[in-house]
Design an enzyme around this catalytic site. Structure first.
Site, PDB file in Angstrom:
ATOM      1  CG  ASP A 128       3.267   3.613   3.947  1.00 25.80           C
ATOM      2  OD1 ASP A 128       2.098   3.660   3.773  1.00 25.80           O
ATOM      3  OD2 ASP A 128       4.695   3.932   4.580  1.00 25.80           O
TER       4      ASP A 128
ATOM      5  CB  SER B 187       1.915   0.859   7.716  1.00 25.54           C
ATOM      6  OG  SER B 187       1.329   1.720   7.143  1.00 25.54           O
TER       7      SER B 187
ATOM      8  CD  GLN C 127      -1.016   1.573   4.846  1.00 26.61           C
ATOM      9  OE1 GLN C 127      -2.084   2.950   5.047  1.00 26.61           O
ATOM     10  NE2 GLN C 127       0.248   1.550   4.109  1.00 26.61           N
TER      11      GLN C 127
END
Length: 287
Positions: A203, A227, A277
């Site tokens: 991440d 996110s 993502q």
């Protein structure tokens, strides 16, 4: 194992609190909310605790609400299916009774099969690059006082960015980023732990790839980022206490969302994992 790495390993070592229920503490990294990678890593650990003799090969997660680093997180695992080769688990993460993340994790028995992969892209060696911590220290005077100490604290995942850019004078860049990363200190031979640590580390940097072409940085007060979802696939075995190259790009941003993807290679050039993502990237105009 260094102290900061042991702290992270302990953070991922969830406490059982009932049948397929686990509780995890949170770590404040100086961000406005709980770091998404922490919730990913803990959710993967919770699911893995309910599966025997199979390792995770993919995780698909949606971030539903921002988490509060001051509160523990409850993880509930639903045993969706155990087949001859694959097992599926659904994980729900909650704080104060509200869902902050939902995830599906798939596990597979070890087996042989056809193999191919992309070649590892060119990148400067990690030994030639500055650490992200060194780069943050140069910006100390520009950091919010309330989070300065946390932002300058050593972290368990050492990151060495390629072409980090100047956050004080952002320029329009290609939608592409690279960095080397590893956990500090030697880790035990536990493939589940290494997967959870990689989910955590995946991440870092991915969201920022989608704002590279727009001449803005996270320090811009007009920028709202978060996110929305995150997926990771584990292709081959690896170790998080060895250097890994994270090669990221962003094919598109539109509708207030940025889409990014990444490939992670070990020093031998083996593709060990891939990520995708989508993130909220809103730029508010000054009134």
């Amino acid at each position: 194992m260094q102290d900061v790495t042991r702290e992270l390993v302990d953070l991922l070592d969830l406490a059982p609190v009932g049948n397929d229920h686990f509780s995890g503490d949170s770590q404040d990294l100086g961000f406005p909310s709980v770091f998404g990678g922490q919730v990913l890593g803990q959710a993967l650990m919770a699911a893995s605790r309910t599966v025997d003799d199979r390792l995770a090969h993919s995780l698909h997660a949606y971030f539903l609400r921002p988490g509060d680093a001051r509160e523990p997180i409850d993880y509930e695992v639903n045993r969706v299916r155990d087949g001859g080769s694959f097992s599926t688990r659904r994980v729900m993460a909650r704080q104060s009774g509200k869902e902050i993340l939902t995830a599906i994790v798939s596990f597979q028995v070890e087996e042989e099969g056809l193999e191919h992969q992309f070649e590892m892209p060119a990148a400067p060696g990690y030994e030639t690059l500055n650490t992200e911590l060194d780069l943050r220290r140069k910006l100390e005077a520009y950091m919010p006082e309330r989070s300065r100490e946390l932002l300058l604290k050593e972290r368990a995942i050492e990151i060495r960015p390629v072409n980090p850019g100047d956050p004080l004078k952002p320029s329009v860049e290609r939608p592409h980023k690279q960095h080397w990363m590893r956990a500090l200190g030697e880790l035990p031979d536990d493939p589940t732990l290494h997967r959870c640590l990689l989910a955590y580390a995946s991440d870092f940097g991915l969201l920022g790839t989608s704002i590279n072409p727009h001449g803005v940085t996270f320090m811009d007060p007009r920028l709202q980022v978060a996110s929305l979802d995150h997926a990771i696939w584990f292709h081959r075995e690896f170790r998080m206490d060895q250097w890994l190259l994270y090669d990221m790009d962003s094919p598109s941003s539109s509708g207030g969302r940025g889409f990014s993807r990444g490939n992670i290679f070990d020093p031998a050039g083996r593709l060990v994992a891939s990520t995708t993502q989508e993130a909220l990237i809103r730029k508010h105009m000054k009134s």
